[in-house]
Design an enzyme around this catalytic site. Structure first.
Site, PDB file in Angstrom:
ATOM      1  CE  LYS A  67      -2.265   1.681   3.659  1.00  0.00           C
ATOM      2  NZ  LYS A  67      -3.329   1.892   4.677  1.00  0.00           N
ATOM      3  NE  ARG A 111      -5.150  -1.250   7.298  1.00  0.00           N
ATOM      4  CZ  ARG A 111      -4.330  -0.567   8.076  1.00  0.00           C
ATOM      5  NH1 ARG A 111      -4.626  -0.325   9.346  1.00  0.00           N
ATOM      6  NH2 ARG A 111      -3.204  -0.085   7.587  1.00  0.00           N
ATOM      7  CG  HIS A 138     -14.336   9.637   8.576  1.00  0.00           C
ATOM      8  ND1 HIS A 138     -15.632   9.693   8.116  1.00  0.00           N
ATOM      9  CD2 HIS A 138     -13.667   8.805   7.719  1.00  0.00           C
ATOM     10  CE1 HIS A 138     -15.754   8.948   7.027  1.00  0.00           C
ATOM     11  NE2 HIS A 138     -14.579   8.395   6.769  1.00  0.00           N
ATOM     12  CD  GLN A 139     -10.977   4.137  11.104  1.00  0.00           C
ATOM     13  OE1 GLN A 139     -10.773   4.509   9.959  1.00  0.00           O
ATOM     14  NE2 GLN A 139     -11.461   2.930  11.384  1.00  0.00           N
ATOM     15  CB  SER A 199      -4.208  11.959  15.956  1.00  0.00           C
ATOM     16  OG  SER A 199      -4.861  13.172  16.312  1.00  0.00           O
ATOM     17  CG  MET A 219      -8.378   0.380  17.497  1.00  0.00           C
ATOM     18  SD  MET A 219      -7.463  -1.156  17.251  1.00  0.00           S
ATOM     19  CE  MET A 219      -7.374  -1.215  15.462  1.00  0.00           C
ATOM     20  N   GLY A 220      -5.263   4.040  17.723  1.00  0.00           N
ATOM     21  CA  GLY A 220      -4.786   5.288  17.160  1.00  0.00           C
ATOM     22  C   GLY A 220      -3.280   5.450  17.082  1.00  0.00           C
TER      23      GLY A 220
END
Length: 321
Positions: A67, A111, A138-139, A199, A219-220
């Site tokens: 990617k 994902r 958003h995520q 973040s 997850m960040g």
């Protein structure tokens, strides 16, 4: 070569398909049937952009590729484009010939959500009823939708540095017919599952905010210096991850490893739980933590699946290359 443009992804890829692809590739990684290549990430010195490559080879899934993409922080304000931009390239592992080019923006969101969802399936208590969200961007909406499919949750609670964004979570909860409550950070103690998706470069969630028996999916944190939870929460928890090497260097575990309170051999690949070579949660009072760093093989797995779906539906663009 098949091309699946970004515009077609939403009509092809489902949360279920993303979940299945990510679960299988985690299992392959733990069985040493798949491995990631070293990540390349560079500051361009142009548009304040970060650009890089993630790739790998999944022998079990016969998937090879990379990617390419990154983060352009001024895209939205200047051009009306999302700030994260990426494209996935797949190659025939038998010949090296390029086989597909796939839009990677929505796939990255799917994902990432699938990874935390897989961790909830395999590590959260079966009787989990309250899910807590830290982050409301958003995520976070992708994370919440995927997570709600894994347990019979009865309530969603959430915290965000900018409270005006919390309606993003409330809307998803309402879609699922669940009540939503904004909480302060100590209020997370009510949650049986907590997902952090920010973040942040400073710890937000402290160990005292998490009750015994909770599953935490971080997850960040995917870059050196980022941090969402206090290091002592990782030393209190049983820690799982997608890839140990990334977890200790650029994931949430980097800080506990740096201060010597956690070692790499105390971190388990989630794929080992999926494969049954690790028992996963040991008790209802155990705190489990998944450090989701985001690996290239996740991107390849969902991209390969969307190519299959596009070919099945006759929407893949085929070119002689």
């Amino acid at each position: 070569m098949h091309i699946v443009p970004e515009r077609d992804i939403a009509d092809l890829m489902t949360r279920a398909a993303a979940f299945d692809a990510v679960e299988k590739v985690f299992a392959a990684m733990a069985a040493e049937d798949a491995y990631n290549f070293p990540v390349i990430r560079e500051a361009l010195g142009h548009e304040e952009a970060l650009y890089g490559f993630k790739g790998g080879f999944d022998r079990a899934g016969s998937t090879l590729g990379l990617k390419a993409g990154g983060y352009w922080p001024h895209n939205l304000e200047k051009r009306g484009l999302i700030n994260h931009q990426s494209t996935v390239f797949l190659f025939d592992p038998d010949t090296g010939k390029v086989s597909a080019m796939v839009g990677g923006n929505l796939l990255t969101a799917l994902r990432t959500a699938a990874a935390s969802s897989v961790s909830i399936k395999h590590l959260a208590r079966e009787d989990a009823k309250v899910i807590g969200m830290v982050g409301a961007g958003h995520q976070a909406t992708f994370q919440l939708r995927a997570a709600l499919e894994q347990r019979s949750f009865e309530k969603v609670i959430g915290w965000n540095l900018h409270p005006e964004m919390l309606p993003n979570l409330e809307k998803v909860a309402a879609e699922a017919g669940l009540p939503f409550e904004a909480v302060d950070l100590p209020g997370l103690k009510e949650a049986d599952v907590v997902i952090t998706i920010t973040s942040s470069f400073d710890p937000i969630v402290l160990s005292e905010h998490i009750s015994d028996g909770t599953h935490v999916a971080c997850m960040g944190t995917d870059t050196i210096g980022k941090q969402e939870v206090a290091a002592d929460l990782l030393t209190r928890a049983t820690v799982f991850t997608d890839e140990v090497a990334q977890s200790t260097t650029l994931g949430e575990a980097q800080h506990a490893v740096a201060n010597g309170s956690l070692t790499a051999d105390q971190i388990t690949q989630l794929g080992a739980v999926i494969n049954g070579t690790h028992g996963g949660r040991a008790s209802d009072r155990e705190v489990t933590l998944f450090d989701g760093t985001g690996v290239g093989l996740q991107d390849l797995a969902v991209a390969a699946r969307v190519v299959e779906l596009a070919i099945e539906k006759g929407t893949a663009i085929e070119v002689d290359f």
